[in-house]
Design an enzyme around this catalytic site. Structure first.
Site, mmCIF file in Angstrom:
data_model
loop_
_atom_site.group_PDB
_atom_site.id
_atom_site.type_symbol
_atom_site.label_atom_id
_atom_site.label_comp_id
_atom_site.label_asym_id
_atom_site.label_seq_id
_atom_site.Cartn_x
_atom_site.Cartn_y
_atom_site.Cartn_z
ATOM 1 N N CYS A 181 2.562 1.855 -6.662
ATOM 2 C CA CYS A 181 2.333 0.482 -6.199
ATOM 3 C C CYS A 181 0.904 0.424 -5.699
ATOM 4 O O CYS A 181 0.448 1.345 -5.008
ATOM 5 C CB CYS A 181 3.319 0.114 -5.087
ATOM 6 S SG CYS A 181 2.959 -1.462 -4.256
ATOM 7 N N CYS A 214 -0.806 -4.994 -10.217
ATOM 8 C CA CYS A 214 0.489 -4.854 -9.549
ATOM 9 C C CYS A 214 1.431 -4.168 -10.520
ATOM 10 O O CYS A 214 1.644 -4.683 -11.636
ATOM 11 C CB CYS A 214 1.026 -6.234 -9.163
ATOM 12 S SG CYS A 214 2.709 -6.246 -8.500
#
Length: 255
Positions: free
Chosen positions: A184, A73
């Site tokens: 992302c 992440c």
């Protein structure tokens, strides 16, 4: 040599895009994936909340006796990686960051759009990266609040997300960007739509492969690579109580 599992966590389902690259590189390792879908997305949370959730995910994986942890992440890496490494110095902790370097080096003085969560783009780490490469390229941050939610809901194509992405990308495409960085781990699941909107001449980059290579390097240095020559296992866990979440994990991994 160590046959224990490698732990991978993300704010939800997005980190499976990183997991796929890791498994492709090291198929004989065992893996435990934890998606914090009950608290997704991280990209609009406070720094304190992101750190707290990252610590909870790490503790979950450590309780499973993993030999290394991948923070799949971008937002959690930017906020929590250094803190987690200080808290757990005995275990390799590998993060991910936007693939800005390869995008910048792809062609001379190109124009690069960086799609990421508002939290990632607001953090000093991204501003340092942007400043470092600003002499080589024109860099345009593209905040994408709400995009990860589409992936969490299993929406990867169709009119709704196409129109949503067109709105996000329009200002950058008007500047005739040469490359788009997916900052992302959720975004690779809608890469086909992004490519369709941007056109075939715009190259798309993400940091998953670089993270996989760094994990392999760290495991080799620490002598933690598995001796097995058999295909390893992959286990999925989620903080969400929705039974469809684990089903979607398998679908995304096998896609």
């Amino acid at each position: 040599m160590d046959t224990r599992s490698i732990g991978v966590f993300d704010s939800g389902l997005g980190g499976i895009s990183v997991l796929r690259d890791i498994v492709e590189l090291m198929p004989c390792e065992n893996y435990i994936y934890f998606g914090d879908s009950a608290h997704a997305p991280y990209g609009t949370k406070t720094r304190e909340a992101i750190l707290e959730r990252s610590e909870q995910c790490t503790n979950f994986l450590l309780a499973k006796d993993v030999k290394a942890i991948v923070i799949a992440c971008n937002t959690a890496t930017s906020v929590a990686a250094s803190t987690l490494r200080q808290q757990y110095p005995s275990i390799p902790i590998i993060g991910i960051e936007p693939a800005l370097k390869p995008a910048v080096l792809w062609k001379e003085h190109d124009k690069v759009a960086v799609m990421a969560t508002p939290a990632t783009l607001a953090l000093p780490k991204f501003h340092e990266l942007m400043k470092h490469y600003s002499k080589e390229s024109d860099i345009y941050p593209v905040p994408c609040p709400g995009l990860a939610d589409y992936v969490e809901r299993g929406i990867f194509d169709g009119e709704e997300i196409t129109e949503f992405l067109k709105g996000l990308l329009a200002p950058s495409l008007e500047k005739h960007v040469d490359a788009i960085v997916l900052g992302c781990t959720h975004y690779p699941f809608v890469e086909k739509v992004i490519q369709r909107i941007a056109g075939p001449d715009v190259k798309i980059f993400n940091g998953a492969h670089g993270t996989a290579l760094e994990l392999q390097r760290r495991l080799r240095i620490a002598e933690l690579l598995t001796p097995s020559i058999e295909k390893g296992s992959v286990e999925f866990y989620s903080s969400s109580t929705n039974p469809e979440t684990i089903k979607l994990c398998h679908q995304l991994f096998e896609a």
